[in-house]
Design a protein around this motif. Structure first.
Motif, PDB file in Angstrom:
ATOM      1  N   PHE A  97       0.815  -1.227   0.000  1.00  0.00           N
ATOM      2  CA  PHE A  97       0.000   0.000   0.000  1.00  0.00           C
ATOM      3  C   PHE A  97       0.845   1.272   0.000  1.00  0.00           C
ATOM      4  CE2 PHE A  97      -2.518   3.398   1.817  1.00  0.00           C
ATOM      5  CZ  PHE A  97      -3.753   3.243   1.210  1.00  0.00           C
ATOM      6  N   GLY A  98       1.763   1.355   0.953  1.00  0.00           N
ATOM      7  CA  GLY A  98       2.567   2.568   1.106  1.00  0.00           C
ATOM      8  C   GLY A  98       3.419   2.866  -0.122  1.00  0.00           C
ATOM      9  N   ARG A 100       2.493   1.932  -3.246  1.00  0.00           N
ATOM     10  CA  ARG A 100       1.614   2.215  -4.395  1.00  0.00           C
ATOM     11  C   ARG A 100       0.968   3.592  -4.336  1.00  0.00           C
ATOM     12  NH1 ARG A 100      -0.635  -3.712  -4.656  1.00  0.00           N
ATOM     13  NH2 ARG A 100       0.981  -4.610  -5.992  1.00  0.00           N
ATOM     14  N   VAL A 101       0.857   4.181  -3.143  1.00  0.00           N
ATOM     15  CA  VAL A 101       0.208   5.491  -3.069  1.00  0.00           C
ATOM     16  C   VAL A 101       1.191   6.636  -3.317  1.00  0.00           C
ATOM     17  CG1 VAL A 101      -1.655   4.765  -1.545  1.00  0.00           C
ATOM     18  CG2 VAL A 101       0.460   5.646  -0.552  1.00  0.00           C
TER      19      VAL A 101
ATOM     20  N   LEU B 200       1.198   5.816   6.041  1.00  0.00           N
ATOM     21  CA  LEU B 200       1.903   5.152   4.938  1.00  0.00           C
ATOM     22  C   LEU B 200       2.095   6.092   3.749  1.00  0.00           C
ATOM     23  CD1 LEU B 200       0.164   1.704   5.192  1.00  0.00           C
ATOM     24  CD2 LEU B 200       2.555   2.171   5.649  1.00  0.00           C
ATOM     25  N   GLN B 206      -6.624   9.827  -1.630  1.00  0.00           N
ATOM     26  CA  GLN B 206      -6.249   8.412  -1.797  1.00  0.00           C
ATOM     27  C   GLN B 206      -6.809   7.571  -0.661  1.00  0.00           C
ATOM     28  OE1 GLN B 206      -1.984   9.021  -2.015  1.00  0.00           O
ATOM     29  NE2 GLN B 206      -1.922   8.132  -4.067  1.00  0.00           N
ATOM     30  N   LYS B 210      -9.139   4.550  -1.548  1.00  0.00           N
ATOM     31  CA  LYS B 210      -8.549   3.220  -1.431  1.00  0.00           C
ATOM     32  C   LYS B 210      -8.864   2.536  -0.114  1.00  0.00           C
ATOM     33  CE  LYS B 210      -4.722   4.135  -4.513  1.00  0.00           C
ATOM     34  NZ  LYS B 210      -4.042   3.032  -5.170  1.00  0.00           N
TER      35      LYS B 210
END
Lengths: 346, 299
Positions: A97-98, A100-101, B200, B206, B210
Motif C-alpha cells: 500500500f505505502g 503504491r500510493v 503510509l 487516496q 482506497k
C-alpha cells in the motif's frame, strides 16, 4: 534518526495528558514508553507520528522541526495495537500500500514493488500468507503484516503502539523477542509504547517510565529496576512492598521502633520500599520490623508469605518471598530485615 | 467482528451441551406444534393479504385491457414525460444525497464536535415529518409570496411548480437513507485504517478512495437503493410543490393519481405497475446487498 522532544504539553479538555515532556531519543535505539493507562505514553507517540498535535513544545527529527511536517512527510512507520490492516486487501496488497500510493514520479515500478513485498514477507516470516485476507490470519500473523507494511516505506522511525497488547501471553513473548532480533538487524530508531513492564524491560535499550503525563525516569532496564528514581517507579516496576515510616533527625522509625536504615535527606513521613525477595526473614527480636504470618502461598520454587506488621496508626500487610522448605507457620512471629531498600518521602 | 465469533462459539457449546445432555438429540423447542403452525399461518396470511395480493392486483389491472393498452398508456406523451421527470428528479437527488450522506456520515463517525447529537436528530427529521408539510414549507420559502421567492422570480428562476422544487422536496424526503446506512458502519470501523493509510503516505483523497470507500461500498449501495426507491415513489411533498401540470411537472406517482381520478384505470395501473416493478427490483437487489453486507461483516 535522532528525535528530540522539547517541553511538549497536551491537554484534552481538562485532562492533562502530557505535562512538559523532555526526551532525547538516540539514533538506532529501541526505546520503550512504559506506564499505566492514562499516563500519556500513547499521546506522546501519536504526537511524534503527527497524528496529534501538542498544545506547546516542539519535536525535532535530526534537528529538523517535525511539527511543520505533515504525517506524510515525516516518514514514520506506525504499528497499531489493533493492527488496522486494510480488510479489503490481501496481505501482499496491504504491505504494498505505502509504495503504491506514492506520487507517480517517485513510485517504484510494479515489479520492484512486488520484489520488495516478497522481501518483507520473508523478513517477517509469513511468505506463505501473501494472498490471504486479514480476516483469515491469527493475531500474531496480523501484527507481522502490520509491521511489514510499516517497514515497506523504509521509515526513518518505527512507532509501535502497544503492538502486542491484543495477543495472548505466549504469542506476545515470542513476538517481542523476534521484534528485538529484527531491530538488531535493521537498526531503525524505534519507539515502543507498552503498559507491560516485562515487555519493556526485555526488549528495550532504554525505558521511559511515565505516570500522570510526566516522565518519572529514563534509563536502561537495569537502571529502572535496580535504582528506581521515585516511589511511582518503584511501585510500578517489579514487585514492591511499601512500609510507612517516619524520619526525624536522620532516624527512621516504624511504629514505635527504631529502624537502622539510611534515610539521608528525608524528613517527616516517608515510605520504605523493598522488593519481596530482598526481605530476609530473621528471628524475632533481631530486627526492628516484626510481624505475624497471616498466610503462606506456594509459587513454583518459592513461598509468598503475608506478614502483618504494626505501623503508625495501625497495621499493614507486606509480602515476602521465602525459598521452598523454609516456610514459616501461620501465626508465627517473624523478624524482617530489608537487605536492599529505598526510602522516598511520602 | 467480536460478537459474531462469540455467538458462533456459543452455538458450538450449545450443540455440545445438547449432545451430552440427552442421548437422543432433539431440537430444543418451547412451543407445541399447533401454536407454531398458528403463528406461521397468521404471519403468512397477513403478508399475502396486505402485500402479495395488492401487488398481483396491480399487474392484473394493468393488463386488464390487454398488452396494447398497457404499452399505449406508457408511451402516451404525458406519461412518458412523467417517467422522464421522475428519473431526472431522482437521479439529481440521488447524487446530492450520496454527497450529503457521505459528508454527514464521515463527520459524525470520525470527528468529535459539539452538536453531534443534534445533527443526528436533524438527519432523522424527514422520517418524522409528514411529506405534505415538507412540500408546504418549500412553497412558503420559494413560492411567489415566499421568503426567497421574490429574488428567484425576479432573477428568472422558477423553483416552485418546476423541476428544482420537485428535486428540493425529493432531496429533503430522502436524505436520511444514505447517511443512516453509513453512520453505524463507519462508527464501528473507526479511524484506525485511515490513520494507517495516512502514516503510509496516502493523501486524503487516496485514503478515501482506497480505504474508506471500499470498506463502505455495500452499505453505500444499499443506502442508494433505498434512497432511489423512495425518491421515485415520493408523492406527498412533490404533489404540493409540483402544481400537477400535465406533461410538465407531473411525476409518475402524480400521473397515476390523475389517471385514476379520470377513471382511466388500466392506464393508471399500467404506470403504477412500473413503480411496483421498481419495488420488486429494489427488493431483489436489497437481498443481494444484505447478503454482501453480512459477508463483509464476517471479516
Amino acid at each position: 534518526m535522532k528525535i528530540d522532544v522539547n517541553a511538549v504539553s497536551k491537554t484534552f479538555g481538562t485532562f492533562r495528558a502530557l505535562d512538559n515532556i523532555n526526551l532525547n531519543i538516540k539514533s538506532g535505539e529501541l526505546i520503550s514508553l512504559l506506564g499505566p493507562s492514562g499516563s500519556g505514553k500513547t499521546s506522546l507517540l501519536r504526537i511524534i507520528a503527527g497524528l496529534e498535535w501538542p498544545d506547546s513544545g516542539d519535536i525535532r527529527f535530526d534537528g529538523e522541526d517535525a511539527l511543520s511536517l505533515t504525517v506524510k512527510e515525516r516518514d514514520v512507520g506506525f504499528v497499531f495495537q489493533h493492527y488496522a490492516l486494510f480488510r479489503h486487501l490481501t496481505v501482499a496488497d496491504n504491505i504494498a500500500f505505502g509504495l503504491r500510493v506514492r506520487p507517480r514520479k517517485v513510485r517504484k515500478p510494479e515489479f520492484a514493488i512486488r520484489q520488495k513485498v516478497e522481501e518483507l514477507l520473508n523478513l517477517v516470516q509469513i511468505a506463505s500468507l501473501a494472498d490471504r485476507y486479514p480476516s483469515q490470519l491469527s493475531g500474531g500473523q496480523r501484527q507481522r503484516v502490520a509491521l511489514a507494511r510499516a517497514l515497506a516505506i523504509e521509515p526513518r522511525v518505527l512507532l509501535l503502539d502497544e503492538p502486542f497488547g491484543a495477543l495472548d501471553a505466549k504469542v506476545r513473548k515470542d513476538l517481542r523477542r523476534w521484534l528485538r532480533g529484527l531491530h538488531n538487524e535493521l537498526h531503525v530508531t524505534s519507539i515502543l509504547v507498552t503498559h507491560d513492564q516485562e515487555e519493556a524491560l526485555e526488549v528495550s535499550d532504554r525505558v521511559v517510565v511515565m505516570g500522570h503525563g510526566k516522565i518519572e525516569q529514563v534509563g536502561t532496564p537495569s537502571d529502572v529496576y535496580d535504582s528506581p528514581a521515585s516511589a511511582f517507579v518503584h511501585d510500578f516496576i517489579g514487585e514492591s512492598v511499601a512500609l510507612p515510616i517516619t524520619v526525624e533527625n536522620g532516624v527512621a522509625r516504624v511504629g514505635e521502633r527504631k529502624l537502622s536504615i539510611n534515610a539521608d535527606g528525608i524528613s517527616g513521613a516517608a515510605r520504605l520500599f523493598v522488593r519481596p525477595h530482598d526481605i530476609e526473614i530473621a528471628q524475632p527480636g533481631l530486627s526492628a520490623i516484626e510481624g505475624q504470618v497471616l498466610a503462606v502461598r506456594r509459587f513454583g520454587p518459592i513461598h509468598r508469605v503475608d506478614i502483618s506488621v504494626p505501623v503508625d496508626g495501625g497495621r499493614t500487610t507486606i509480602e515476602a518471598s521465602v525459598p521452598a522448605g523454609q516456610e514459616p507457620k501461620i501465626g508465627e512471629t517473624l523478624g524482617l530485615i530489608p537487605e536492599r531498600y529505598r526510602v522516598f518521602a511520602a | 467482528m467480536g460478537h459474531v465469533m462469540t455467538s458462533v462459539s456459543a452455538t458450538i457449546l450449545e450443540a455440545e451441551f445438547a449432545a451430552q445432555a440427552s442421548v437422543i438429540p432433539r431440537p430444543v423447542r418451547t412451543e407445541p406444534a399447533p401454536v407454531r403452525w398458528a403463528l406461521i399461518t397468521i404471519a403468512l396470511s397477513f403478508l399475502s393479504l396486505f402485500i402479495v395480493l395488492p401487488l398481483i392486483s396491480v399487474f392484473q389491472q394493468a393488463f386488464s385491457r390487454g398488452w396494447e393498452v398497457y404499452v399505449a398508456a406508457l408511451v402516451e406523451p404525458d406519461a412518458w414525460h412523467a417517467i422522464q421527470l421522475t428519473l431526472t428528479a431522482s437521479a439529481i437527488s440521488l447524487v446530492l444525497n450520496v454527497a450529503f450522506g457521505l459528508v454527514a456520515a464521515w463527520s459524525i463517525a470520525k470527528f468529535e464536535f459539539r452538536g453531534k447529537g443534534f445533527l443526528l436528530t436533524l438527519i432523522d427529521l424527514p422520517f418524522s415529518v409528514s411529506p405534505v408539510v415538507v412540500g408546504l414549507v418549500f412553497v412558503l420559502l420559494f413560492g411567489a409570496q415566499g421568503f426567497f421567492g421574490y429574488w428567484f422570480i425576479d432573477n428568472g428562476y422558477k423553483i416552485i411548480f418546476a423541476l428544482p422544487g420537485i428535486v428540493l422536496a425529493t432531496v429533503f424526503v430522502t436524505f436520511p437513507f444514505v447517511a443512516r446506512e453509513l453512520i453505524p458502519l463507519m462508527q464501528e470501523q473507526g479511524t484506525a485504517e485511515e490513520e494507517a493509510a495516512i502514516t503510509l503516505g496516502a493523501s486524503g483523497w487516496q485514503t478515501f478512495l482506497k480505504v474508506t470507500l471500499p470498506n463502505i461500498k455495500w452499505a453505500l449501495l444499499y443506502g442508494v437503493l433505498l434512497c432511489n426507491a423512495r425518491a421515485m415513489g415520493e408523492f406527498g411533498a412533490v404533489s404540493v410543490v409540483s402544481g400537477h401540470i400535465r406533461g410538465e411537472t407531473n411525476t409518475m406517482p402524480l400521473h397515476v393519481e390523475i389517471l385514476y381520478n379520470e377513471y382511466q384505470f388500466a392506464a393508471a395501473f399500467a404506470v403504477a405497475s412500473l413503480l411496483a416493478l421498481l419495488a420488486l427490483v429494489t427488493l431483489i437487489l436489497k437481498s443481494i446487498l444484505e447478503y454482501r453486507l453480512a459477508e463483509d461483516h464476517k471479516r
